[in-house]
Design a protein around this motif. Structure first.
Motif, PDB file in Angstrom:
ATOM      1  N   ASP A  50       0.815  -1.218   0.000  1.00 38.02           N
ATOM      2  CA  ASP A  50       0.000   0.000   0.000  1.00 38.02           C
ATOM      3  C   ASP A  50       0.852   1.273   0.000  1.00 38.02           C
ATOM      4  N   ALA A  51       2.097   1.179   0.456  1.00 44.04           N
ATOM      5  CA  ALA A  51       2.979   2.352   0.489  1.00 44.04           C
ATOM      6  C   ALA A  51       3.746   2.539  -0.817  1.00 44.04           C
ATOM      7  N   ILE A  52       3.847   1.485  -1.611  1.00 44.03           N
ATOM      8  CA  ILE A  52       4.564   1.576  -2.880  1.00 44.03           C
ATOM      9  C   ILE A  52       3.793   2.533  -3.802  1.00 44.03           C
ATOM     10  N   GLY A  53       4.515   3.482  -4.371  1.00 43.37           N
ATOM     11  CA  GLY A  53       3.895   4.449  -5.275  1.00 43.37           C
ATOM     12  C   GLY A  53       3.464   5.745  -4.610  1.00 43.37           C
ATOM     13  N   LEU A  54       3.535   5.805  -3.280  1.00 45.22           N
ATOM     14  CA  LEU A  54       3.153   7.042  -2.588  1.00 45.22           C
ATOM     15  C   LEU A  54       4.256   8.086  -2.714  1.00 45.22           C
ATOM     16  N   PRO A  55       3.874   9.362  -2.764  1.00 45.56           N
ATOM     17  CA  PRO A  55       4.881  10.415  -2.759  1.00 45.56           C
ATOM     18  C   PRO A  55       5.573  10.474  -1.399  1.00 45.56           C
ATOM     19  N   ALA A  56       6.859  10.856  -1.414  1.00 46.49           N
ATOM     20  CA  ALA A  56       7.650  10.952  -0.193  1.00 46.49           C
ATOM     21  C   ALA A  56       8.000  12.423   0.051  1.00 46.49           C
ATOM     22  N   TYR A  57       7.699  12.891   1.252  1.00 46.35           N
ATOM     23  CA  TYR A  57       7.946  14.281   1.644  1.00 46.35           C
ATOM     24  C   TYR A  57       9.040  14.295   2.701  1.00 46.35           C
ATOM     25  N   ASP A  63       1.106   7.749   5.937  1.00 49.52           N
ATOM     26  CA  ASP A  63      -0.293   8.150   6.042  1.00 49.52           C
ATOM     27  C   ASP A  63      -1.027   7.692   4.785  1.00 49.52           C
ATOM     28  N   LEU A  64      -1.689   6.545   4.901  1.00 47.69           N
ATOM     29  CA  LEU A  64      -2.396   5.993   3.746  1.00 47.69           C
ATOM     30  C   LEU A  64      -3.626   6.825   3.391  1.00 47.69           C
ATOM     31  N   GLU A  65      -4.240   7.444   4.394  1.00 45.37           N
ATOM     32  CA  GLU A  65      -5.408   8.302   4.139  1.00 45.37           C
ATOM     33  C   GLU A  65      -5.003   9.519   3.304  1.00 45.37           C
ATOM     34  N   LYS A  66      -3.925  10.146   3.698  1.00 43.24           N
ATOM     35  CA  LYS A  66      -3.407  11.324   3.005  1.00 43.24           C
ATOM     36  C   LYS A  66      -2.659  10.932   1.725  1.00 43.24           C
ATOM     37  N   GLY A  67      -2.183   9.696   1.696  1.00 43.75           N
ATOM     38  CA  GLY A  67      -1.441   9.216   0.534  1.00 43.75           C
ATOM     39  C   GLY A  67      -0.043   9.784   0.479  1.00 43.75           C
ATOM     40  N   GLN A  68       0.682   9.684   1.610  1.00 47.58           N
ATOM     41  CA  GLN A  68       2.021  10.269   1.656  1.00 47.58           C
ATOM     42  C   GLN A  68       2.869   9.575   2.719  1.00 47.58           C
ATOM     43  N   VAL A  69       4.167   9.464   2.436  1.00 44.35           N
ATOM     44  CA  VAL A  69       5.147   8.991   3.409  1.00 44.35           C
ATOM     45  C   VAL A  69       6.003  10.203   3.771  1.00 44.35           C
ATOM     46  N   THR A  70       6.179  10.439   5.071  1.00 49.26           N
ATOM     47  CA  THR A  70       6.923  11.609   5.522  1.00 49.26           C
ATOM     48  C   THR A  70       8.200  11.193   6.233  1.00 49.26           C
ATOM     49  N   PHE A  71       9.294  11.837   5.836  1.00 44.39           N
ATOM     50  CA  PHE A  71      10.603  11.619   6.435  1.00 44.39           C
ATOM     51  C   PHE A  71      11.128  12.935   6.985  1.00 44.39           C
ATOM     52  N   CYS A  72      12.132  12.844   7.826  1.00 44.40           N
ATOM     53  CA  CYS A  72      12.919  14.001   8.224  1.00 44.40           C
ATOM     54  C   CYS A  72      14.365  13.522   8.186  1.00 44.40           C
TER      55      CYS A  72
END
Length: 169
Positions: free
Chosen positions: A98-105, A150-159
């Protein structure tokens, strides 16, 4: 759209003379794979598991209707699938698919850094492979860097830290 049936393992060999198969797990653990009562073929045909046990990192299974080594041999190299409805995930857990293909911020640089192309199972932690055109970033999925999926938002967040991204100088 989330896939209903997810790859969970592959039949790699037979085991013994009574039709048991040896399954290589493609999931978090062999114990997770061994916990299923039913799995599916690529064509979504249901397979009933009569017995399953973990053995040397793989799962030995006895499948309904497979009672000879010849029957088991015919299943070699078959990929097994699970129905996502057969699993209740813990809070915060998700299927890697489910995380594959999500944008990464990236919070540090304040912008999108690419798209999640793969999540590798590393010895200490997952490794997120983020692609952005010609660049590939490898970011460990540890709390110090991974802020959330965040699957609802459709984004993976890093710092990230300086020097971790492929384009950091």
């Amino acid at each position: 759209m989330k896939k209903q049936f997810l790859e969970i393992g592959k039949i790699v060999n037979t085991h013994g003379i009574r039709g048991d198969v040896k399954v290589q797990p493609w999931c978090d653990s062999p114990d997770f794979l061994a916990s299923f009562d039913r799995l599916y073929t690529k064509s979504q045909t249901e397979i009933h598991i009569l017995r399953a046990s973990v053995h040397k990192g793989n799962v030995l299974m006895h499948l309904e209707g497979v009672d000879t080594v010849e029957d088991a041999q015919k299943l070699r190299n078959s990929v097994l699938y699970m129905n996502r409805e057969d699993v209740e995930l813990e809070e915060g857990a998700f299927f890697i698919q489910d995380a594959i293909g999500l944008p990464a911020y990236d919070e540090r640089v304040g912008r999108m850094i690419g798209t999640v192309r793969e999540i590798l199972d590393g010895p200490a932690a997952d490794l997120y492979v983020i692609e952005d055109g010609s660049k590939t970033h490898y970011i460990p999925g540890v709390p110090a860097f991974l802020r959330g999926v965040d699957l609802e938002k459709g984004q993976v967040t890093f710092c990230t830290i300086e020097g971790l991204l492929a384009d950091d100088d």
